[in-house]
Design a protein around this motif. Structure first.
Motif, mmCIF file in Angstrom:
data_model
loop_
_atom_site.group_PDB
_atom_site.id
_atom_site.type_symbol
_atom_site.label_atom_id
_atom_site.label_comp_id
_atom_site.label_asym_id
_atom_site.label_seq_id
_atom_site.Cartn_x
_atom_site.Cartn_y
_atom_site.Cartn_z
ATOM 1 N N SER A 1 -4.546 -5.171 -5.047
ATOM 2 C CA SER A 1 -5.895 -4.599 -5.078
ATOM 3 C C SER A 1 -6.411 -4.351 -3.668
ATOM 4 O O SER A 1 -7.025 -3.310 -3.394
ATOM 5 C CB SER A 1 -6.834 -5.536 -5.843
ATOM 6 O OG SER A 1 -6.394 -5.715 -7.173
ATOM 7 N N THR A 2 -6.143 -5.286 -2.758
ATOM 8 C CA THR A 2 -6.548 -5.119 -1.369
ATOM 9 C C THR A 2 -5.869 -3.908 -0.739
ATOM 10 O O THR A 2 -6.438 -3.244 0.138
ATOM 11 C CB THR A 2 -6.231 -6.393 -0.567
ATOM 12 O OG1 THR A 2 -6.931 -7.494 -1.147
ATOM 13 C CG2 THR A 2 -6.628 -6.249 0.887
ATOM 14 N N ALA A 3 -4.666 -3.585 -1.207
ATOM 15 C CA ALA A 3 -3.939 -2.434 -0.668
ATOM 16 C C ALA A 3 -4.640 -1.120 -0.981
ATOM 17 O O ALA A 3 -4.398 -0.109 -0.309
ATOM 18 C CB ALA A 3 -2.520 -2.413 -1.229
ATOM 19 N N LEU A 4 -5.512 -1.109 -2.002
ATOM 20 C CA LEU A 4 -6.207 0.132 -2.377
ATOM 21 C C LEU A 4 -7.654 0.175 -1.908
ATOM 22 O O LEU A 4 -8.325 1.187 -2.107
ATOM 23 C CB LEU A 4 -6.160 0.315 -3.895
ATOM 24 C CG LEU A 4 -4.782 0.563 -4.504
ATOM 25 C CD1 LEU A 4 -4.912 0.867 -5.988
ATOM 26 C CD2 LEU A 4 -4.070 1.714 -3.793
ATOM 27 N N ALA B 1 0.820 -1.210 0.000
ATOM 28 C CA ALA B 1 0.000 0.000 0.000
ATOM 29 C C ALA B 1 0.854 1.261 0.000
ATOM 30 O O ALA B 1 0.515 2.252 -0.665
ATOM 31 C CB ALA B 1 -0.930 -0.002 1.215
ATOM 32 N N ALA B 2 1.955 1.244 0.731
ATOM 33 C CA ALA B 2 2.828 2.418 0.772
ATOM 34 C C ALA B 2 3.398 2.739 -0.602
ATOM 35 O O ALA B 2 3.651 3.917 -0.919
ATOM 36 C CB ALA B 2 3.963 2.184 1.770
ATOM 37 N N ALA C 1 -13.540 -1.291 -4.150
ATOM 38 C CA ALA C 1 -14.182 -0.134 -3.534
ATOM 39 C C ALA C 1 -13.106 0.630 -2.770
ATOM 40 O O ALA C 1 -12.439 0.059 -1.904
ATOM 41 C CB ALA C 1 -15.304 -0.561 -2.591
ATOM 42 N N SER C 2 -12.901 1.896 -3.115
ATOM 43 C CA SER C 2 -11.807 2.652 -2.482
ATOM 44 C C SER C 2 -12.085 2.820 -0.998
ATOM 45 O O SER C 2 -13.231 2.749 -0.530
ATOM 46 C CB SER C 2 -11.635 4.013 -3.145
ATOM 47 O OG SER C 2 -12.593 4.935 -2.675
ATOM 48 N N ASP D 1 -15.139 1.437 -7.451
ATOM 49 C CA ASP D 1 -14.514 2.719 -7.748
ATOM 50 C C ASP D 1 -13.338 2.530 -8.697
ATOM 51 O O ASP D 1 -13.118 3.350 -9.592
ATOM 52 C CB ASP D 1 -14.016 3.386 -6.458
ATOM 53 C CG ASP D 1 -15.144 3.675 -5.486
ATOM 54 O OD1 ASP D 1 -16.115 4.335 -5.898
ATOM 55 O OD2 ASP D 1 -15.060 3.232 -4.330
ATOM 56 N N TYR D 2 -12.579 1.481 -8.479
ATOM 57 C CA TYR D 2 -11.435 1.149 -9.324
ATOM 58 C C TYR D 2 -11.590 -0.291 -9.817
ATOM 59 O O TYR D 2 -12.304 -1.091 -9.219
ATOM 60 C CB TYR D 2 -10.107 1.209 -8.552
ATOM 61 C CG TYR D 2 -9.871 2.407 -7.682
ATOM 62 C CD1 TYR D 2 -10.186 3.699 -8.109
ATOM 63 C CD2 TYR D 2 -9.290 2.257 -6.417
ATOM 64 C CE1 TYR D 2 -9.939 4.804 -7.296
ATOM 65 C CE2 TYR D 2 -9.039 3.351 -5.608
ATOM 66 C CZ TYR D 2 -9.372 4.615 -6.040
ATOM 67 O OH TYR D 2 -9.127 5.696 -5.223
#
Length: 280
Positions: free
Chosen positions: A67-70, A28-29, A276-277, A123-124
């Protein structure tokens, strides 16, 4: 003139040491700064490179982790699938009761992902390229802001696009709804958002209980399709094997160039997630 090589300014090489079993917070970072600048801003997408060393299992694991990171992963069918293989399944767009764009080799038909999904719309979304087609398969993208700018002088079209339409859910699971009602354009948090796949709308309005589209709606959809076909509004590029693209599904319409696989070669295979963001 179509803007080609559109991904070059937003291609980012991902650290190889984070592609296998890395904690989600480290992934995520790396990703969130790109998402904040390129998804919540312009151009509405970005591409990760440096994943070509992964095998299929590695691609699947990384696609899910990145994807989970976002945000939160959303299911893509009634079975709760979180990672879907986008490949040719021998059907055409809209064929039968469940045939989807992602199951076909069809080109064009610019759309957003999951306009037909009951409940929250992603969202993405992300596509990880495991194998690219021998011919075709380039991605084509159009920004909603450019569409809205062109429609500013046609308030009747904008009004019609803000009226709810029926999308066919492409789901024949017993008890599942056959249609979902939502507008092509809606305003959320002071910004327009788009939901679109023309064929799903037309199929949805043929379902029992769904009235036909009226002439104003048909004109509005035709006008939108004309703009989506305008070369000067299009950006185009090709994902290479070992690349992963993240696309803002709220404000970016996308499609592809029709593709063809060669007998005996790898078949085109993308891995898709819906996200979903965290701010939704």
């Amino acid at each position: 003139m179509v803007r080609r090589n559109a991904f070059d300014p937003v291609r980012f090489r991902f650290p190889q040491e984070l592609t296998r079993d890395a904690p989600v917070d480290l992934i995520a970072a790396e990703l969130r700064p790109h998402a904040k600048r390129c998804l919540d801003g312009d151009p509405g997408y970005f591409v990760l490179t440096g994943l070509e060393h992964l095998d299929l299992a590695g691609h699947r694991a990384f696609a899910l982790a990145a994807s989970t990171a976002l945000g939160e992963l959303l299911p893509q069918d009634g079975a709760g699938t979180l990672l879907r293989e986008v490949r040719y399944r021998g059907v055409e767009l809209g064929e039968g009761e469940t045939g989807r764009y992602s199951d076909s080799r069809t080109g064009g038909n610019l759309h957003t992902d999951s306009p037909h999904r009951p409940g929250a719309v992603p969202d993405y979304f992300a596509l990880s390229c495991v194998h690219q087609a021998a011919v075709g398969g380039d991605l084509v993208l159009v920004r909603l802001s450019d569409i809205i700018e062109r429609l500013a002088s046609q308030p009747d079209v904008l009004e019609a696009l803000r009226r709810p339409v029926y999308f066919d859910t492409r789901d024949n699971t017993p008890g599942a709804p056959r249609t979902v009602l939502r507008p092509v354009l809606e305003s959320r948090d002071g910004r327009d958002r788009v939901h679109y796949l023309r064929e799903y709308i037309e199929i949805g309005h043929r379902q029992p209980g769904s009235e036909p589209l009226d002439p104003g709606q048909i004109h509005a959809l035709d006008t939108l399709d004309t703009l989506l076909d305008a070369p000067e509004l299009r950006s185009q590029d090709r994902l290479e094997e070992g690349e992963m693209i993240f696309i803002d599904n709220r404000w970016t319409l996308h499609g592809r160039v029709e593709f063809r696989d060669l007998e005996g070669a790898h078949q085109r295979l993308m891995l898709r997630t819906w996200i979903a963001s965290q701010d939704s």
